[in-house]
Enzyme design. Structure first.
Site, short mmCIF file in Angstrom:
data_model
loop_
_atom_site.label_atom_id
_atom_site.label_comp_id
_atom_site.label_asym_id
_atom_site.label_seq_id
_atom_site.Cartn_x
_atom_site.Cartn_y
_atom_site.Cartn_z
N TYR A 14 0.95 -1.02 -0.15
CA TYR A 14 0.13 0.22 0.06
C TYR A 14 0.96 1.09 -0.03
CZ TYR A 14 1.03 -0.40 4.95
OH TYR A 14 1.49 -0.26 6.11
N GLY A 246 8.36 4.07 8.78
CA GLY A 246 8.28 3.04 7.85
C GLY A 246 7.06 2.33 8.27
N LYS A 247 6.74 1.28 7.27
CA LYS A 247 5.60 0.47 7.94
C LYS A 247 5.73 -0.11 8.89
CE LYS A 247 4.12 0.06 2.99
NZ LYS A 247 3.90 -0.45 1.85
N ARG A 248 6.88 -0.61 9.26
CA ARG A 248 7.19 -1.40 10.47
C ARG A 248 7.03 -0.48 11.87
NH1 ARG A 248 12.17 -2.64 8.91
NH2 ARG A 248 11.90 -3.65 7.06
N GLY A 250 4.55 1.60 12.11
CA GLY A 250 3.00 1.83 12.14
C GLY A 250 2.76 2.92 11.22
#
Ligand code: GLU
Length: 475
Positions: A14, A246-248, A250
């Site tokens: 996404y 980053g996506k990590r 959240g």
């Protein structure tokens, strides 16, 4: 020369807020300069490819209103706009390098490369591919990677519209893979070919590409291509301001914010404010204003902190800017269940009342459900209220009775209601903070509501009197 900018996402998942800003800035520049904003899908990394990611990216950009002039779904004269469909172009440009003796088939097995690395480590020097150029490389037949032979080992100096004048010495230069053994190009090669084919004038992307710039510059030179204008954007940092968001950590997808009732214009405003300002105190910008005022030289160099509270605040500001009709269209999926059958006029009346209080469209049910359904009395809300908790039980009953009697006799338009309420303040001798909070709770049992007289007027006399009676009876 017309300004042509691009956003070149890889379909690996996404679009999170960081990626979206890399789309916004080139969009703004292209629109401002009456140029074109191109969307290119960089789908050559088969291992990281995610099914449906492209559609998700296109839908997200469409929702944000970042419409592209050329690219998937719309076409254009410089396509195809998917890298996997552009193999013939990569072949042609690669051939040019082969012909000039500037690309070679890489004959080494991973084990051999590992041995070179190990040897470099032992000799305490950096491992460089260019130290191991094969003397008689095989003819490249596609079964081996094709590697670029950096023609000139020298210092590169270049200008970055955001980061200023930069330079890097020969240690930053190394031979790199142009085409992998699966036949697909690397990002390093493909983006340069694509930008040239698509006549991109400005390369705007994340900071993480700066270390590779000398390699890219050397490839532009080898291909006899002019350098485009470069602008590398600062990182967006996680809320703690320490690491890159980053996506990590959240970083949510843009569509999650959409589902939580964030307006696209607020999201764009928020994204722009991460790393850019116009030099004034202005904080709320419409997309049109951003297009007019954006400039790369006002993009800051240091990381920008991601502050979700600020996004919510901006969202509230943008909700206020909407016309009632526009807001009405946008809140369609957010009404409480009990409002489904209410007519448009009633819903618009309620919406007008709460427009200034919505932080997100998803606040709608808490703020409005008591207009459409009978709220259940919740005395906890009174006892947990600092001011109201001080009242004796008896006083609460008296105040509610007095309010009921006065309101029953009121003409019930907002003006007469204000008079009735002021009269009540005098007769009861209470402070507005106490009396009005009590009445508000007794008719809504909601944590917050708009101005009391307006709320009462929309609820109507019958409902107000009925709820006050119910409150009195439920004590
Ligand atoms: N495909 C690259 C990415 O998603 C694009 C970088 C660029 O804009 O050149 O990070």
């Amino acid at each position: 020369m017309t300004t042509r900018t691009r956003f070149a996402p890889s379909p690996t998942g996404y679009i999170h807020v960081g990626n979206a800003r890399s789309a916004l800035f080139p969009y703004l520049l292209a629109k401002q300069q009456k140029g074109q904003f191109i969307l290119r899908i960089e789908d050559t990394d088969q291992a990281r490819f995610v099914e449906d990611a492209t559609d998700l990216i296109l839908d997200t950009l469409t929702w944000l209103g970042l419409t592209w002039d050329e690219g998937p779904r719309v076409g254009g004269s410089y396509g195809p706009y998917f890298q996997t469909e552009r193999k013939s172009s990569y072949q042609a440009w690669a051939q040019k390098l082969i012909d000039k003796g500037l690309a070679y088939a890489d004959p080494y097995t991973p084990e051999e490369v590992e041995a070179f690395r190990e040897q470099a480590k032992q000799e305490k020097r950096a491992f460089l591919y260019r130290d191991h150029r094969p003397e008689n490389p095989p003819v490249w037949d596609g079964s081996m990677p094709l590697r670029f032979k950096v023609p000139e080992i020298k210092r590169y100096e270049w200008h970055d519209e955001v980061m200023g004048d930069l330079s890097a010495g020969p240690e930053a230069l190394d031979d790199f893979i142009l085409i992998k053994s699966d036949g697909l190009p690397t990002y390093n090669f493909a983006h340069i070919v694509d930008d040239a084919d698509m006549q991109v004038t400005h390369v705007i992307r994340g900071l993480e590409y700066i270390p590779s710039m000398p390699k890219y510059l050397s490839l532009y030179d080898a291909l006899e291509l002019p350098w485009p204008i470069f602008a590398h954007l600062p990182h967006i940092l996680a809320a703690d301001g320490k690491k890159k968001l980053g996506k990590r950590d959240g970083a949510k997808s843009v569509t999650e914010y959409r589902d939580e009732g964030i307006l696209p214009e607020a999201m764009l405003n928020f994204l722009a404010s991460m790393g850019w300002n116009d030099g004034t105190e202005q904080e709320v910008f419409t997309l049109q204003e951003l297009v007019e005022k954006f400039s790369l030289d006002r993009v800051q160099r240091s990381g920008a902190r991601f502050d979700e509270q600020r996004l919510l605040w901006l969202n509230g500001q943008h909700i206020r800017l909407l016309s009632l009709d526009d807001l009405y269209q946008r809140v369609t999926p957010f009404w409480p269940e009990s409002a489904r059958n209410a007519d448009e006029a009633a819903k618009k009346q309620v919406l007008a009342l709460v427009q200034d209080r919505l932080k997100t469209l998803a606040d709608l049910p808490v703020l409005t459900s008591y207009f459409f359904e009978e709220p259940a009395p919740d005395w906890q809300m009174i006892t947990s209220n600092k001011q109201l908790a001080k009242l004796e039980n008896q006083e609460v009953a008296q105040l509610l009775e007095a309010a009921k009697a006065a309101l029953e006799a009121s003409a019930f338009d907002p003006e007469s209601l204000q008079e009735t309420l002021n009269g009540l303040l005098e007769t009861t001798g209470q402070k507005p903070g106490i009396l009005f909070s009590l009445i508000r709770l007794a008719v809504s049992w909601a944590p917050f509501s708009p101005a009391l007289n307006d709320t009462l007027a929309v609820l109507g006399k019958d409902t107000v009197v009925r709820r006050l009676s119910a409150a009195i009876a439920s004590r």
